[in-house]
Design a protein around this motif. Sequence first.
Motif, short mmCIF file in Angstrom:
data_model
loop_
_atom_site.label_atom_id
_atom_site.label_comp_id
_atom_site.label_asym_id
_atom_site.label_seq_id
_atom_site.Cartn_x
_atom_site.Cartn_y
_atom_site.Cartn_z
N ALA A 126 1.77 -12.00 -28.95
CA ALA A 126 1.02 -10.62 -28.40
C ALA A 126 -0.04 -10.49 -27.85
O ALA A 126 -0.22 -9.60 -26.74
N LYS A 127 -1.12 -11.24 -28.29
CA LYS A 127 -2.21 -11.26 -27.75
C LYS A 127 -2.16 -11.48 -26.31
O LYS A 127 -2.82 -11.13 -25.37
N ILE A 128 -1.48 -12.89 -25.95
CA ILE A 128 -1.43 -13.18 -24.67
C ILE A 128 -0.58 -12.06 -23.79
O ILE A 128 -0.95 -11.75 -22.66
N GLU A 129 0.29 -11.37 -24.23
CA GLU A 129 0.97 -10.45 -23.55
C GLU A 129 0.18 -9.14 -23.25
O GLU A 129 0.26 -8.66 -22.20
N THR A 130 -0.57 -8.69 -24.21
CA THR A 130 -1.66 -7.77 -24.12
C THR A 130 -2.84 -8.11 -22.93
O THR A 130 -3.15 -7.12 -22.24
N GLU A 131 -2.96 -9.18 -22.86
CA GLU A 131 -3.96 -9.56 -22.04
C GLU A 131 -3.66 -9.65 -20.54
O GLU A 131 -4.29 -9.31 -19.53
N TRP A 132 -2.38 -10.08 -20.51
CA TRP A 132 -2.11 -10.27 -18.99
C TRP A 132 -0.84 -9.08 -18.42
O TRP A 132 -0.69 -8.90 -17.32
N LEU A 133 -0.26 -8.61 -19.48
CA LEU A 133 0.92 -7.59 -19.20
C LEU A 133 0.33 -6.13 -19.78
O LEU A 133 1.47 -5.20 -19.71
N GLY A 134 -0.74 -5.96 -20.23
CA GLY A 134 -0.90 -4.85 -20.81
C GLY A 134 -0.76 -3.64 -20.13
O GLY A 134 -0.37 -2.40 -20.69
N SER A 135 -0.75 -3.67 -18.90
CA SER A 135 -0.67 -2.28 -17.66
C SER A 135 0.64 -1.95 -17.71
O SER A 135 1.20 -1.07 -17.40
N ALA A 136 1.81 -2.77 -18.13
CA ALA A 136 3.20 -2.37 -17.73
C ALA A 136 3.62 -1.44 -19.22
O ALA A 136 4.77 -1.22 -19.04
N ALA A 137 2.74 -1.03 -19.92
CA ALA A 137 3.30 -0.16 -20.90
C ALA A 137 3.15 1.20 -20.33
O ALA A 137 2.33 1.45 -19.42
N GLY A 138 4.09 2.28 -20.65
CA GLY A 138 3.97 3.74 -20.25
C GLY A 138 4.57 3.99 -19.22
O GLY A 138 4.43 5.33 -18.56
N ALA A 139 5.01 3.27 -18.36
CA ALA A 139 6.02 3.75 -17.02
C ALA A 139 7.01 4.68 -17.64
O ALA A 139 7.61 4.38 -18.72
N PRO A 140 7.44 5.56 -16.77
CA PRO A 140 8.16 6.78 -16.87
C PRO A 140 9.62 5.84 -17.04
O PRO A 140 10.25 5.00 -16.50
N GLU A 141 10.55 6.67 -17.92
CA GLU A 141 11.75 5.83 -18.39
C GLU A 141 12.81 6.79 -17.64
O GLU A 141 12.70 8.06 -17.45
N LEU A 142 13.68 5.86 -16.97
CA LEU A 142 14.68 6.80 -15.89
C LEU A 142 16.02 6.61 -16.99
O LEU A 142 16.54 5.35 -17.19
N LYS A 143 16.70 7.55 -17.15
CA LYS A 143 18.00 7.70 -17.92
C LYS A 143 19.14 8.36 -17.08
O LYS A 143 18.71 9.17 -16.14
N GLU A 176 0.96 -1.23 -0.08
CA GLU A 176 0.04 -0.07 -0.18
C GLU A 176 0.82 1.22 -0.11
O GLU A 176 1.88 1.40 0.59
N ASN A 177 0.25 2.47 -0.72
CA ASN A 177 1.04 3.63 -0.42
C ASN A 177 2.41 3.71 -1.32
O ASN A 177 3.40 4.21 -0.99
N SER A 178 2.50 2.64 -2.48
CA SER A 178 3.80 2.30 -3.23
C SER A 178 3.55 3.09 -4.42
O SER A 178 2.54 3.21 -4.96
N LYS A 179 4.67 3.48 -5.26
CA LYS A 179 4.68 4.06 -6.24
C LYS A 179 5.78 3.35 -7.28
O LYS A 179 6.68 3.13 -6.90
N LEU A 180 5.42 3.36 -8.64
CA LEU A 180 6.46 2.88 -9.64
C LEU A 180 7.00 4.00 -9.95
O LEU A 180 6.46 5.00 -10.71
N VAL A 181 8.19 4.23 -9.62
CA VAL A 181 9.28 5.32 -9.98
C VAL A 181 9.37 5.56 -11.38
O VAL A 181 9.46 6.56 -11.92
N GLY A 182 9.80 4.25 -11.91
CA GLY A 182 10.11 4.38 -13.51
C GLY A 182 10.85 3.14 -13.77
O GLY A 182 11.21 2.18 -13.22
N GLN A 183 11.31 2.71 -15.05
CA GLN A 183 11.64 1.74 -15.73
C GLN A 183 13.03 2.04 -16.29
O GLN A 183 13.33 3.23 -16.64
N PHE A 184 13.92 1.12 -16.49
CA PHE A 184 15.05 1.22 -17.17
C PHE A 184 15.65 0.22 -17.82
O PHE A 184 15.07 -1.07 -17.60
#
Length: 293
Positions: free
Chosen positions: A276-293, A230-238
């Motif tokens: 791709a269909k399986i990925e969209t169904e189960w991991l679709g929310s993983a798109a769009g996380a901020p990129e850390l560089k 609870e009260n956690s945040k996805l800071v970003g991906q790299f």
Amino acid sequence: MVRPSMLLALGALTVAVAACAPVSDTTTQAGASPASADPSGPAPCTKDGLTLKTAGKLTVGTDKPAYEPWFKDDDPANGKGFESAVVHAIARELGFQSGEIAWSTVKFDSAFAPGPKQFDFDVNQVSVTPDRAKVVDFSKGYYTVKQAVVALNGSKIASATDLAGLKDAKIGVQVGTTSLQAVKDVIQPTADPNVYNEQIDVVNALKNKQVDAVVVDLPTAFYVTAAQVENSKLVGQFGTASGTPEVFGAVFEKGSPLVGCVNEAIDRLTSSGELAKIETEWLGSAAGAPELK
């Protein structure tokens, strides 16, 4: 009248000609297969043609608990969750019904340790690396993954917008994972990371504020923030330090003849769009996380 001497000469000539004559298409040497052998045996990449741990069963290893979003309800056999769905799809391509998949509990780091295996192949978010490939074989990648940082809302790390903002963080990570390697190679924090044996220990360390942040693969990070802390945040991906995409692959005992057949199945699932269909169904929310560089 044929003299005895002529008969002897003719006999010798007959033997000589026979010795030099080519073997006909219908004759074989001892131990050789005839050219007209029955070609109707099982194809090598069908269920009856595979070399398996248990005849008629596809034995697949994974860890327990089996975490979301890779599996659903800690039950790999139900076909729900990304990796469970991928295994079921591969099995169908090889001619197996769902009930012919036998699931075996295998600890994460045991899957890619040297030596004989109790499974035909293992799926457990195992990234393909050169070091691991020295002692086990891998399939083609079935998922391209990035690492992600999760922190508690309101913490100094939660507001980081780049990798430099993570330098002073106390980071929790699981032993033996590419997440640990990414912390060392990409983030390069000033303090050594806290390393835990199990993923749940990593999550609990964040819950209990023993670490400032944790690093896990991106889909797992979404699950951590949605259901575990609870009260956690996805800071970003790299990405990786090398820039080469990191992929998950099925793990096989070194020298397994099954690798090529599973690769063919993955190719067909990719070409048909099923993967791709399986990925969209189960991991679709993983798109769009901020990129850390």
